[in-house]
Design a protein around this motif. Structure first.
Motif, short mmCIF file in Angstrom:
data_model
loop_
_atom_site.label_atom_id
_atom_site.label_comp_id
_atom_site.label_asym_id
_atom_site.label_seq_id
_atom_site.Cartn_x
_atom_site.Cartn_y
_atom_site.Cartn_z
N ASP A 275 0.82 -1.22 0.00
CA ASP A 275 0.00 0.00 0.00
C ASP A 275 0.85 1.26 0.00
N PHE A 276 0.83 1.99 -1.11
CA PHE A 276 1.55 3.25 -1.13
C PHE A 276 0.60 4.42 -0.92
N SER A 277 1.19 5.59 -0.69
CA SER A 277 0.42 6.71 -0.17
C SER A 277 -0.77 7.11 -1.06
N TYR A 278 -1.87 7.39 -0.40
CA TYR A 278 -3.04 7.88 -1.13
C TYR A 278 -2.77 9.26 -1.69
N GLU A 283 -6.95 6.11 -4.00
CA GLU A 283 -7.63 4.84 -4.32
C GLU A 283 -9.10 5.03 -4.71
N GLU A 302 -1.62 -2.81 -2.25
CA GLU A 302 -2.09 -1.50 -2.72
C GLU A 302 -3.56 -1.59 -3.19
N GLY A 303 -4.35 -0.62 -2.75
CA GLY A 303 -5.78 -0.63 -3.07
C GLY A 303 -6.12 -0.28 -4.50
CA CA Z 1 -2.70 3.17 -1.36
#
Ligand code: CA
Length: 710
Positions: A275-278, A283, A302-303
């Motif tokens: 999961d990387f930064s929104y 997402e 990651e979403g």
């Molecule tokens: Ca993410």
């Protein structure tokens, strides 16, 4: 007089510096901690530092402040204490952390010796924009470990921790969360057995390699591989896109997984899929592109690659489905992991739980920034080391992954990497470990860094070999600099070092398993774009010859060959050097280009076959290379030729001769006194022999040739 800098150095001592050493009275100093005055037992002066030993123990959950008078005071920095052996011996725990789900109860464990209070918050919704009053559960603390067991079935609920630390109240996701709601801001309580696609329990890693040098790595991005309208995939840019079989391009040729499978590579290296930064990619509406080197939650997929980022089990299940399908197609998967830094210096779960502990600092207390991303994690801190090891083992076991590529590995410490190497061996599969061994300006002493300079101290871990990269195509930072494949002269000796896997004594590695032989990856220009910069004056067909030639070298040097997705069909990013946030139109793989240059792919595919069939190209020790590989000395300029002698029963070709001719013109090579069968020349690859040669052979310009004798 002013206090310049003050630090807590042990549980009962502080040290500080004053700017005017001649004008102060010792008796005026007072140390306050948690509204109490801590009596000074003794004091001593060491050059310009003053050291106080205190009668009582400092309570680290509260600020420790050194007063001279009402106006002159200084908050003592705790970082020295936190990195001390004394501190870590006292508080280190090897307990399993995170939310441990059972049907009738869930156990929550969070480590933070400095938090005054931690409350578990349980939500029904994973979206922080939906108003909801959470259920609150104050947690107990024992020696820095906060825990609570909630006797309810909490399946599919969401949770965060409210951490009171140094007068601040932080609501944060659990660093150990294994899934989350939209945009990764609330952890999810999941029953992992719900996340397995049918048959996942029986999914096993395909037996692609015995030695690490048997691997052929192919780097790709989940988004790029199917995002282009001509990918023919239904789930474009998603985990599921890579599981689709029978996808076709505009002219009905294979794309995606079918294409990769035909190529014959052994390992996919997948760019960030944790999961990387929104803030990089939202997402909710993932129109903004990002490679994902912006870690937010290390143990969560990651979403934006999931078809439903709101439902926590979906992102896990779809990633598992992808892995299972890729495995079924005989390909292993390496994960690109980025433990070296986090997105946001302050706005991350580690910093909200235990400020300062998980990151490196320089002398003045500011963050060390070897990553050039604002911060760098401190793998040498025992609880950060534990986190990295727990996280990698979790991915290896739960998701059945086959290898790990460490971003900026040179920022990690040697000890952590070697412990991890051992732990992964215990899983009894050949799990790869390699990374970027650049030596970066970190506060970690250089002799402790898992950098290429210390390759001998981490002998079973691989490094991206920038030597072969730069000698082949020219320096990546000098646009017009050419290399061996693009016409620069006098590089024969450098090429010979690379042919031997850059092993000692000329190279820096102790074994060919340490050399990841690459010419381009996601960073910098694609090889085709670099060739346009260096050789744009030449006709396209000459540049194609150069690209084919370079891939041929990568596949015949000792070590582990590495391909960037699309290199085998001249992939371009329109000259964009750093496409980390460029739109899909730049980053996505254009499958029509693949079809146009399929003759290049076919040539590379056949060379891959030869490499896989003949162990001589995949020697796994320094000794074997030293004993078997010999260079021909009587060759024209810009030519490198070598033989590999092999009496091994597994190898049908007793003597192999490889010739690289970097000249534009053909050259005549005197052959060793044997009868040679030509199997690879500039145009043809035919294991049934193109022609037989004795005495001499004419190698075409810009070409690789392979001959053998029995
Ligand atoms: Ca993410």
């Amino acid at each position: 007089m002013n206090i310049i800098k003050s630090s807590v150095t042990s549980f009962n001592s502080i040290e500080f510096i004053v700017d005017d050493f001649d004008h102060f009275i010792f008796a005026n100093f007072i140390v306050k901690n948690n509204n109490k005055i801590l009596k000074i037992k003794s004091s001593k002066v060491n050059i310009n530092k003053i050291i106080f030993t205190l009668e009582a123990t400092i309570d680290i959950k509260y600020d420790c402040i050194l007063f001279y008078d009402e106006n002159i005071y200084s908050k003592c920095n705790y970082l020295k204490l936190f990195s001390s052996k004394e501190f870590n011996d006292k508080f280190y725990t090897d307990e399993k952390l995170g939310a441990i789900y059972n049907k009738n109860f869930t156990q929550f464990k969070l480590w933070s010796p400095v938090a005054e209070k931690v409350t578990l918050l349980i939500y029904n919704n994973g979206d922080i924009t939906e108003p909801e009053k959470p259920k609150r559960f104050p947690m107990d603390c024992k020696n820095g470990l906060f825990n609570i067991t909630v006797y309810e079935d909490l399946k599919n609920k969401f949770y965060t921790y409210e951490v009171k630390v140094y007068e601040q109240i932080n609501e944060t996701i659990d660093p150990y969360a294994i899934s989350c709601g939209i945009n990764g801001q609330r952890g999810a309580i999941v029953d992992l057995s719900d996340t397995n696609p049918d048959g996942f329990e029986n999914d096993i890693s395909p037996k692609t390699i015995n030695n690490f040098t048997d691997a052929i790595i192919y780097e790709m991005s989940i988004r790029d591989i199917t995002k282009n309208p001509n990918s023919g995939a239904f789930h474009k840019g998603k985990f599921l896109g890579l599981c689709e079989e029978n996808t076709k391009s505009t002219i009905k040729e294979p794309t995606g997984l079918d294409y990769i499978k035909n190529l014959g590579i052994t390992h996919l290296q997948i760019m960030p899929m944790f999961d990387f930064s929104y803030k990089s990619t939202d997402e909710r509406n993932p129109i903004d592109y990002n490679w994902g080197y912006d870690p937010q939650n290390y143990n969560i997929p990651e979403g934006s690659y999931s078809t439903d980022p709101y439902t926590p089990i979906t992102r896990i299940r779809e990633l598992k489905e992808m892995i299972q399908t890729v495995h079924k197609n005989g390909i292993s998967i390496n994960m690109d992991v980025v433990y070296n830094h986090m997105y946001g210096e302050k706005d991350n779960c580690f910093e909200k739980v235990f400020p300062g502990y998980y990151f490196r600092h320089i002398e003045d207390g500011t963050l060390s920034n070897g990553s050039m991303c604002g911060n760098e994690t401190a793998s040498e801190m025992p609880m950060m080391r534990k986190f990295i090891i727990d996280s990698v083992l979790y991915w290896a076991k739960e998701y059945h992954l086959d290898g790990f590529r460490f971003d900026l590995m040179g920022l990690h410490d040697i000890q952590t990497m070697n412990i991890l190497r051992n732990e992964l061996y215990k899983l009894n599969r050949p799990i790869m470990m390699y990374g970027e061994g650049w030596d970066l300006p970190s506060s970690l002493p250089s002799e402790l860094r898992a950098s290429k300079n210390n390759a001998e101290k981490i002998p079973e871990i691989g490094f991206f070999n920038d030597r072969i990269r730069d000698v082949l195509k020219g320096n990546v930072f000098q646009k017009s600099d050419q290399g061996y494949i693009s016409g620069k002269e006098n590089l024969e000796n450098e090429i010979r070092i690379c042919v031997r896997g850059s092993i000692k004594n000329d190279g820096s590695f102790v074994s060919p398993i340490q050399s990841i032989n690459y010419i381009t990856c996601h960073d910098n220009n694609t090889l085709w774009d670099k060739l346009i910069l260096t050789n744009g004056f030449e006709p396209e067909d000459v540049r194609i010859e150069r690209q084919k030639f370079s891939l041929g070298i990568i596949l015949t040097c000792q070590g582990i060959p590495f391909f960037q997705n699309g290199m085998e069909f001249l992939r371009s990013k329109q000259g964009i050097e750093n496409s980390y946030n460029s739109p899909d139109s730049i980053n996505s793989v254009d499958w029509d280009v693949k079809d146009k240059y399929i003759f290049v792919t076919d040539y590379i595919k056949n060379l891959i076959k030869i490499r896989k069939k003949h162990p001589s190209f995949r020697l796994s020790t320094l000794e074997e290379i030293t004993n078997k590989l010999q260079f021909l000395l009587d060759v024209p300029r810009n030519v490198v030729a070598f033989t590999i002698k092999n009496d091994d029963k597994l190898e049908a070709w007793k003597n192999i001769l490889v010739i690289y001719n970097a000249n534009r013109n053909a050259v005549k090579i005197n052959l060793p006194n044997l009868k040679w069968n030509l199997v690879v020349d500039k145009y043809i690859i035919d294991e049934n022999t193109i022609e037989t040669c004795t005495n001499n052979y004419t190698a075409e310009g810009i070409s690789i040739s392979i001959l053998y004798s029995v």
